[in-house]
Design a protein around this motif. Structure first.
Motif, PDB file in Angstrom:
ATOM      1  N   ASP A   1       0.819  -1.224   0.000  1.00 50.12           N
ATOM      2  CA  ASP A   1       0.000   0.000   0.000  1.00 50.12           C
ATOM      3  C   ASP A   1       0.851   1.272   0.000  1.00 50.12           C
ATOM      4  O   ASP A   1       0.618   2.193   0.768  1.00 50.12           O
ATOM      5  CB  ASP A   1      -0.958   0.012   1.203  1.00 50.12           C
ATOM      6  CG  ASP A   1      -1.936  -1.150   1.160  1.00 50.12           C
ATOM      7  OD1 ASP A   1      -2.384  -1.493   0.050  1.00 50.12           O
ATOM      8  OD2 ASP A   1      -2.241  -1.702   2.227  1.00 50.12           O
ATOM      9  N   GLY A   2       1.875   1.305  -0.845  1.00 49.11           N
ATOM     10  CA  GLY A   2       2.707   2.494  -0.957  1.00 49.11           C
ATOM     11  C   GLY A   2       3.878   2.550   0.003  1.00 49.11           C
ATOM     12  O   GLY A   2       4.707   3.444  -0.077  1.00 49.11           O
ATOM     13  N   ASP A   3       3.971   1.599   0.944  1.00 44.38           N
ATOM     14  CA  ASP A   3       5.109   1.519   1.862  1.00 44.38           C
ATOM     15  C   ASP A   3       6.211   0.742   1.144  1.00 44.38           C
ATOM     16  O   ASP A   3       6.116  -0.466   0.981  1.00 44.38           O
ATOM     17  CB  ASP A   3       4.687   0.808   3.153  1.00 44.38           C
ATOM     18  CG  ASP A   3       5.854   0.537   4.092  1.00 44.38           C
ATOM     19  OD1 ASP A   3       7.001   0.911   3.759  1.00 44.38           O
ATOM     20  OD2 ASP A   3       5.624  -0.063   5.154  1.00 44.38           O
ATOM     21  N   ASN A   4       7.224   1.429   0.710  1.00 50.47           N
ATOM     22  CA  ASN A   4       8.285   0.802  -0.069  1.00 50.47           C
ATOM     23  C   ASN A   4       9.557   0.556   0.731  1.00 50.47           C
ATOM     24  O   ASN A   4      10.634   0.413   0.163  1.00 50.47           O
ATOM     25  CB  ASN A   4       8.590   1.648  -1.311  1.00 50.47           C
ATOM     26  CG  ASN A   4       7.478   1.560  -2.322  1.00 50.47           C
ATOM     27  OD1 ASN A   4       6.813   0.531  -2.432  1.00 50.47           O
ATOM     28  ND2 ASN A   4       7.254   2.634  -3.051  1.00 50.47           N
ATOM     29  N   ASP A   5       9.462   0.489   2.047  1.00 52.08           N
ATOM     30  CA  ASP A   5      10.653   0.312   2.889  1.00 52.08           C
ATOM     31  C   ASP A   5      11.031  -1.166   3.041  1.00 52.08           C
ATOM     32  O   ASP A   5      11.275  -1.647   4.136  1.00 52.08           O
ATOM     33  CB  ASP A   5      10.428   0.957   4.259  1.00 52.08           C
ATOM     34  CG  ASP A   5      11.735   1.112   5.024  1.00 52.08           C
ATOM     35  OD1 ASP A   5      12.820   1.038   4.394  1.00 52.08           O
ATOM     36  OD2 ASP A   5      11.669   1.292   6.251  1.00 52.08           O
ATOM     37  N   VAL A   6      11.064  -1.874   1.923  1.00 52.61           N
ATOM     38  CA  VAL A   6      11.416  -3.290   1.926  1.00 52.61           C
ATOM     39  C   VAL A   6      12.815  -3.520   2.515  1.00 52.61           C
ATOM     40  O   VAL A   6      13.092  -4.557   3.106  1.00 52.61           O
ATOM     41  CB  VAL A   6      11.294  -3.873   0.497  1.00 52.61           C
ATOM     42  CG1 VAL A   6      12.307  -3.269  -0.441  1.00 52.61           C
ATOM     43  CG2 VAL A   6      11.385  -5.384   0.502  1.00 52.61           C
ATOM     44  N   LEU A   7      13.689  -2.534   2.406  1.00 50.56           N
ATOM     45  CA  LEU A   7      15.053  -2.682   2.913  1.00 50.56           C
ATOM     46  C   LEU A   7      15.109  -2.751   4.438  1.00 50.56           C
ATOM     47  O   LEU A   7      16.117  -3.173   4.995  1.00 50.56           O
ATOM     48  CB  LEU A   7      15.951  -1.564   2.388  1.00 50.56           C
ATOM     49  CG  LEU A   7      16.136  -1.553   0.866  1.00 50.56           C
ATOM     50  CD1 LEU A   7      17.034  -0.397   0.454  1.00 50.56           C
ATOM     51  CD2 LEU A   7      16.672  -2.874   0.362  1.00 50.56           C
ATOM     52  N   ALA A   8      14.017  -2.383   5.107  1.00 45.42           N
ATOM     53  CA  ALA A   8      13.979  -2.514   6.572  1.00 45.42           C
ATOM     54  C   ALA A   8      14.232  -3.963   6.978  1.00 45.42           C
ATOM     55  O   ALA A   8      14.903  -4.223   7.979  1.00 45.42           O
ATOM     56  CB  ALA A   8      12.639  -2.033   7.119  1.00 45.42           C
TER      57      ALA A   8
END
Length: 171
Positions: free
Chosen positions: A43-50
């Protein structure tokens, strides 16, 4: 190392078996964290690198060229950018879930290889004209034990099959 006998025919000690199991569980968790990195950020949260920063070594590379995209030898950070940027490969997908199976793991000291089956589901399009995509295959990983724990240093994607089908609304 296997948990039955070594190449010399000598059974491993209890400590060796426990060490192998601890390493294997850590590697299994690492593989699962990759999918969580995808699934927890929608849903627009692109912080996959977390999550992915805890999965891959900083210099890790991936080969996802089987998808037809120019993704052989790129960093995992470049892969995340390719998928999650505006207009990226996941920009037309509304929801997804990534199921990572139990890997087969071969450990040799501070290096390991893992082969993990996966089933990835994706829902795209609009509510009126949606579609679903299913992808099955394997991840083939080379891993290294680092001070912070096991990390993937190279990942190759293998796709067994992929299919799309229209969304249906039950009556």
């Amino acid at each position: 190392m296997t948990t039955s006998t070594t190449e010399t025919g000598v059974s491993p000690s209890v400590e060796q078996r426990l060490g192998y199991l601890a390493d294997r569980i850590e590697i299994q968790d690492l593989v699962t964290r990759y999918g969580l990195g995808q699934d927890l950020h929608q849903d627009g949260d692109n912080d996959v690198l977390a999550e992915w920063d805890r999965v891959f070594a900083p210099e890790a590379t991936v080969d996802y060229s089987v998808t037809g995209a120019p993704l052989d030898g790129v960093t995992y950070q470049e892969l995340a950018e390719f998928m999650r940027r505006p207009g990226g490969s996941m920009s037309g997908i509304r929801n997804w879930q990534h199921f990572e199976g139990l890997p087969t793991v071969d450990i040799d000291g501070d290096t390991a290889t893992a082969r993990t089956p996966h089933l990835h589901t994706h829902k795209g399009g609009t509510d009126d004209a949606g579609w679903n995509l299913i992808q099955t295959g394997f991840f083939v990983d080379r891993l290294e034990r680092r001070p912070e724990g096991w990390r993937i240093v190279h990942r190759r994607l293998e796709i067994l099959w992929m299919d799309t089908f229209p969304t249906t609304n039950p009556a």
